[in-house]
Design an enzyme around this catalytic site. Structure first.
Site, PDB file in Angstrom:
ATOM      1  N   LEU A  55       0.828  -1.214   0.000  1.00  0.00           N
ATOM      2  CA  LEU A  55       0.000   0.000   0.000  1.00  0.00           C
ATOM      3  C   LEU A  55       0.857   1.257   0.000  1.00  0.00           C
ATOM      4  O   LEU A  55       0.426   2.308  -0.480  1.00  0.00           O
ATOM      5  CB  LEU A  55      -0.916   0.009   1.225  1.00  0.00           C
ATOM      6  CG  LEU A  55      -1.948  -1.126   1.316  1.00  0.00           C
ATOM      7  CD1 LEU A  55      -2.687  -1.048   2.637  1.00  0.00           C
ATOM      8  CD2 LEU A  55      -2.926  -1.055   0.152  1.00  0.00           C
ATOM      9  N   GLY A  56       2.053   1.174   0.551  1.00  0.00           N
ATOM     10  CA  GLY A  56       2.932   2.338   0.587  1.00  0.00           C
ATOM     11  C   GLY A  56       4.163   2.053   1.420  1.00  0.00           C
ATOM     12  O   GLY A  56       4.236   1.068   2.164  1.00  0.00           O
ATOM     13  N   ASP A  57       5.150   2.934   1.281  1.00  0.00           N
ATOM     14  CA  ASP A  57       6.393   2.842   2.037  1.00  0.00           C
ATOM     15  C   ASP A  57       6.537   4.096   2.872  1.00  0.00           C
ATOM     16  O   ASP A  57       6.423   5.209   2.353  1.00  0.00           O
ATOM     17  CB  ASP A  57       7.610   2.703   1.115  1.00  0.00           C
ATOM     18  CG  ASP A  57       7.635   1.355   0.407  1.00  0.00           C
ATOM     19  OD1 ASP A  57       7.605   0.346   1.113  1.00  0.00           O
ATOM     20  OD2 ASP A  57       7.669   1.331  -0.829  1.00  0.00           O
ATOM     21  N   GLY A  58       6.803   3.931   4.161  1.00  0.00           N
ATOM     22  CA  GLY A  58       7.016   5.060   5.038  1.00  0.00           C
ATOM     23  C   GLY A  58       8.470   5.171   5.436  1.00  0.00           C
ATOM     24  O   GLY A  58       9.336   4.477   4.919  1.00  0.00           O
ATOM     25  N   GLY A  59       8.743   6.075   6.399  1.00  0.00           N
ATOM     26  CA  GLY A  59      10.111   6.250   6.843  1.00  0.00           C
ATOM     27  C   GLY A  59      10.620   5.098   7.683  1.00  0.00           C
ATOM     28  O   GLY A  59      11.817   4.946   7.866  1.00  0.00           O
ATOM     29  N   PHE A  60       9.694   4.252   8.213  1.00  0.00           N
ATOM     30  CA  PHE A  60      10.119   3.206   9.128  1.00  0.00           C
ATOM     31  C   PHE A  60       9.689   1.818   8.676  1.00  0.00           C
ATOM     32  O   PHE A  60      10.105   0.831   9.281  1.00  0.00           O
ATOM     33  CB  PHE A  60       9.558   3.477  10.525  1.00  0.00           C
ATOM     34  CG  PHE A  60       9.884   4.850  11.026  1.00  0.00           C
ATOM     35  CD1 PHE A  60      11.169   5.184  11.357  1.00  0.00           C
ATOM     36  CD2 PHE A  60       8.902   5.811  11.139  1.00  0.00           C
ATOM     37  CE1 PHE A  60      11.486   6.445  11.813  1.00  0.00           C
ATOM     38  CE2 PHE A  60       9.207   7.080  11.596  1.00  0.00           C
ATOM     39  CZ  PHE A  60      10.498   7.399  11.924  1.00  0.00           C
ATOM     40  N   GLY A  61       8.855   1.709   7.664  1.00  0.00           N
ATOM     41  CA  GLY A  61       8.430   0.385   7.257  1.00  0.00           C
ATOM     42  C   GLY A  61       7.543   0.408   6.029  1.00  0.00           C
ATOM     43  O   GLY A  61       7.127   1.468   5.554  1.00  0.00           O
ATOM     44  N   THR A  62       7.260  -0.795   5.510  1.00  0.00           N
ATOM     45  CA  THR A  62       6.387  -0.966   4.352  1.00  0.00           C
ATOM     46  C   THR A  62       5.021  -1.455   4.828  1.00  0.00           C
ATOM     47  O   THR A  62       4.933  -2.313   5.699  1.00  0.00           O
ATOM     48  CB  THR A  62       6.995  -1.994   3.377  1.00  0.00           C
ATOM     49  OG1 THR A  62       8.295  -1.548   2.981  1.00  0.00           O
ATOM     50  CG2 THR A  62       6.118  -2.144   2.137  1.00  0.00           C
TER      51      THR A  62
ATOM     52  N   ASP B   5       4.645  14.256  13.548  1.00  0.00           N
ATOM     53  CA  ASP B   5       4.837  14.040  12.105  1.00  0.00           C
ATOM     54  C   ASP B   5       3.528  14.253  11.356  1.00  0.00           C
ATOM     55  O   ASP B   5       3.107  13.410  10.564  1.00  0.00           O
ATOM     56  CB  ASP B   5       5.387  12.636  11.849  1.00  0.00           C
ATOM     57  CG  ASP B   5       6.029  12.502  10.469  1.00  0.00           C
ATOM     58  OD1 ASP B   5       6.332  13.548   9.857  1.00  0.00           O
ATOM     59  OD2 ASP B   5       6.221  11.374   9.999  1.00  0.00           O
TER      60      ASP B   5
END
Length: 672
Positions: free
Chosen positions: A340-347, A458
């Site tokens: 669904l998406g990639d963040g700064g700390f995980g997928t 954030d």
């Protein structure tokens, strides 16, 4: 045990900081310097005339053009355009620039990359990076390749201006599943290049850029070496080496200091270790007594705690614990097609549990001390909060699991960023009334967090999820912080997202609830402008959306800020509402935290704007003409001073970056 571990880490960090501070004496190296348009520079930056003072060398600081920067000794030279933050720098590759200017196809021969070093690491941030698929056309299988490309990438654009290969790309909507998984046709490869715009006039070279944003991170070895008085170097085998000056007198002095520090450290370390052991033993004894079932909980009460476990596992912090195999099955072995998406700390993956619930599964990148802290932090915060506009946490894996995984409710309509300027942009999907409701619901969620002594840290459009009815779900509490009532601020390590960070926080790393207010001000500007928080295609002083908005608002150039697709030029109500929201955002973006409203005041003002603009009786009493915009004065802080500030600031220039000082009401002297 968690408390004891945290205490140990804290004491150890303080001890190392004291040792490092005692060991460094850079009398010949400046603590801070400027070079051209780059300001507040310090190690690892250094002038090329002082190679012993840093790693990234700068030259041409007095030239009228941008100074040059060498990211590593003996590396390539780039142009340093601007340092957005003290850990990022926007650079331009002169070689790539020359190829693009001359329309040479060699620009596609090499993927965008940066050098590697054991002293410092670099990462190209995806602010303006676009994926391209390069397919060679020199073999006899050219027709088959073309046919396969049509099958695989039917909605991609093609550039065939190069002799030996063709380029396929997509301006909006992101890459397809097979591209993300790396399943490309034969003789095709994926390359990444920067762009200065997403508008295509048919000539691909006009869309490409040679500039990109670089984030740097100093290695732990180099950090210790630098603050210990040494110089970070790399030997011929590409291994880290800490070198010290050859002067024997200086060497002896440093050795004496080192012995003194070691002796002092051993004494205090021994005392600290004894205290920590005593504290750990005391906490262990207390927990053993507190959670001993024979004394405090009967078997019946224990079974009651576990009866709501829908997955059949145990309970952790009051939520179910899923096994790793359960989540593997729910996400089809974490298949790339489920991302669904990639963040700064995980997928984040889409999943479906055995009981039929649709979930979003966040898989943290690493299983280390820092990730564990974020893992526990998000669980502790979300389990103590209940609000209709906060994402619901369904469960997690055990801290002893092979991976740290969080399981949330699935929000099907993507993020607010997707709908404003991402792959879900659709004409008419985000009307002004929908955007206004999103602003109110987000403000309500943040006001609830602050009332619960939580700072989000954030706030951004990527963390505002939307369901099918465009109702808000605020997400991602990995770096959020609990905020006790008896303190004025919390000091933390650098955190947040470029473009949304409170400038005051960037200066001193001190969090308050007003830090979230600033970030929400950026979100308000995105809602009225549909522009991203950071855009390198804008003027250098307006790269950050906050600067751009302030510049337009103080000049009353609302028509240059508000998205024309909202219809403000033909609908007076929309013009009045968007103008009022812009001025509310202006107050949220003040550098002086005392000048910013609280989230409760922001929420009340947004509701007043929504109600007042459709109150026909109030509109009739204002005696405004149809083309004038009404300013809602619902804020519970001084209104006359706010209006005066808007008039007085018109002649002042906007800051160059979010770290510059902005003009606030306290900077203006009024006269009668």
């Amino acid at each position: 045990m968690d408390f004891a571990s945290s205490l140990f880490c804290f004491l150890l960090s303080v001890f190392l900081m004291l040792v490092q501070a005692m060991g460094r004496n850079d009398s010949t190296c400046p603590k801070s310097f400027s070079c051209g348009n780059l300001t507040n520079l310090s190690f690892p930056f250094s002038l090329s005339t002082q190679p012993d003072c840093g790693i990234m060398f700068l030259s041409g600081c007095d030239a009228k053009t941008f100074p040059k920067i060498r990211l590593l000794p003996e590396g390539d030279w780039y142009y340093a355009v601007v340092n957005l933050f003290n850990y990022t720098v926007w650079v331009e590759d002169p070689k790539l620039h020359a190829k693009l200017r001359q329309h040479k196809c060699q620009a596609f021969n090499k993927n965008l990359s940066l050098p590697a070093s054991p002293s410092i690491s670099f990462e190209i941030l995806p602010v303006n990076i676009l994926n391209f698929i390069k397919c060679n056309s020199t073999s006899s299988s050219t027709p088959n390749i073309t046919h396969k490309m049509k099958d695989y990438f039917a909605d991609y654009r093609m550039y065939n201006g190069c002799k030996d290969f063709s380029i396929y790309y997509k301006l909006h909507g992101g890459d397809d599943e097979h591209v993300r998984a790396g399943n490309l046709p034969a003789n095709c490869s994926l390359i990444r290049l920067p762009t200065h715009s997403r508008s295509d006039d048919g000539d691909l070279f006009n869309m490409l850029s040679a500039g990109f944003l670089v984030e740097w991170k100093l290695s732990e070895d180099c950090n210790k070496c630098h603050y210990g008085g040494g110089q970070c170097q790399t030997d011929i085998t590409n291994k880290f080496h800490c070198a010290y000056p050859n002067n024997q007198h200086d060497q002896d002095a440093k050795m004496a200091k080192r012995k003194f520090r070691l002796t002092l450290g051993a004494v205090f370390g021994g005392l600290g270790l004894v205290m920590i052991c005593l504290a750990v033993y005391f906490i262990w004894c207390c927990k053993r007594r507190k959670f001993n079932p024979p004394h405090f909980l009967s078997t019946r009460k224990l079974s009651y705690l576990f009866k709501n476990d829908v997955e059949g596992g145990s309970i952790y912090f009051g939520i179910p614990v899923f096994s790793y195999s359960e989540l593997e099955e729910a996400t089809n072995d974490f298949n790339s097609s489920r991302i669904l998406g990639d963040g700064g700390f995980g997928t984040v993956y889409y999943g479906k549990l055995k009981d039929g619930r649709e979930v979003a599964v966040k898989r943290l990148y690493e299983h280390n001390c820092k990730r564990m802290q974020q893992f526990v932090n998000e669980i502790e915060i979300l389990t103590r909060l209940r609000h209709t506009n906060l994402v619901t946490l369904y469960g997690c894996t055990s801290r002893r699991s092979r991976e740290l995984i969080l399981v949330y409710e699935y929000i099907p309509n993507g993020t607010l960023a997707d709908h404003l300027h991402g792959d879900r942009v659709k004409d008419g999907s985000l009307t002004w009334l929908v955007r206004m409701n999103i602003a109110i619901e987000t403000a309500g969620a943040l006001a609830y967090l602050h009332a619960s002594d939580v700072i989000h840290c954030d706030v951004k459009t990527n963390n505002i999820l939307l369901d099918h009815n465009f109702n808000v779900k605020v997400a991602d509490f990995g770096i959020s912080r609990l905020f006790p009532n008896d303190v004025t601020h919390i000091s933390t390590a650098p955190r947040g997202t470029p473009g949304y960070i409170d400038p005051k926080y960037h200066e001193c790393y001190q969090l308050t609830s007003k830090s979230d207010v600033y970030s929400f001000g950026v979100v308000l500007v995105e809602l009225i402008s549909s522009m991203p928080a950071v855009d390198m295609t804008r003027h250098s002083q307006e790269i950050n959306l906050a600067n751009f908005a302030i510049n337009k608002i103080v000049k009353c150039a609302f028509n240059e800020l508000i998205d024309p697709s909202l219809g403000f030029d033909s609908d007076t109500k929309i013009l009045e509402m968007t103008t009022s929201v812009a001025e509310l955002a202006f107050l949220c973006l003040q550098t002086d935290r005392d000048m910013r409203p609280t989230m409760v005041e922001v929420l009340d003002t947004l509701k007043e704007i929504q109600i007042s603009e459709f109150d026909n009786e109030k509109r009739a009493d204002t005696n405004l003409s149809g083309n004038e915009a009404k300013i809602v004065t619902a804020l519970p802080f001084p209104k006359s001073e706010d209006k005066f500030m808007l008039k007085q600031v018109k002649s002042l220039s906007s800051p160059n970056s979010v770290t510059d000082k902005w003009v606030t009401c306290s900077d203006i002297t009024t006269t009668k």
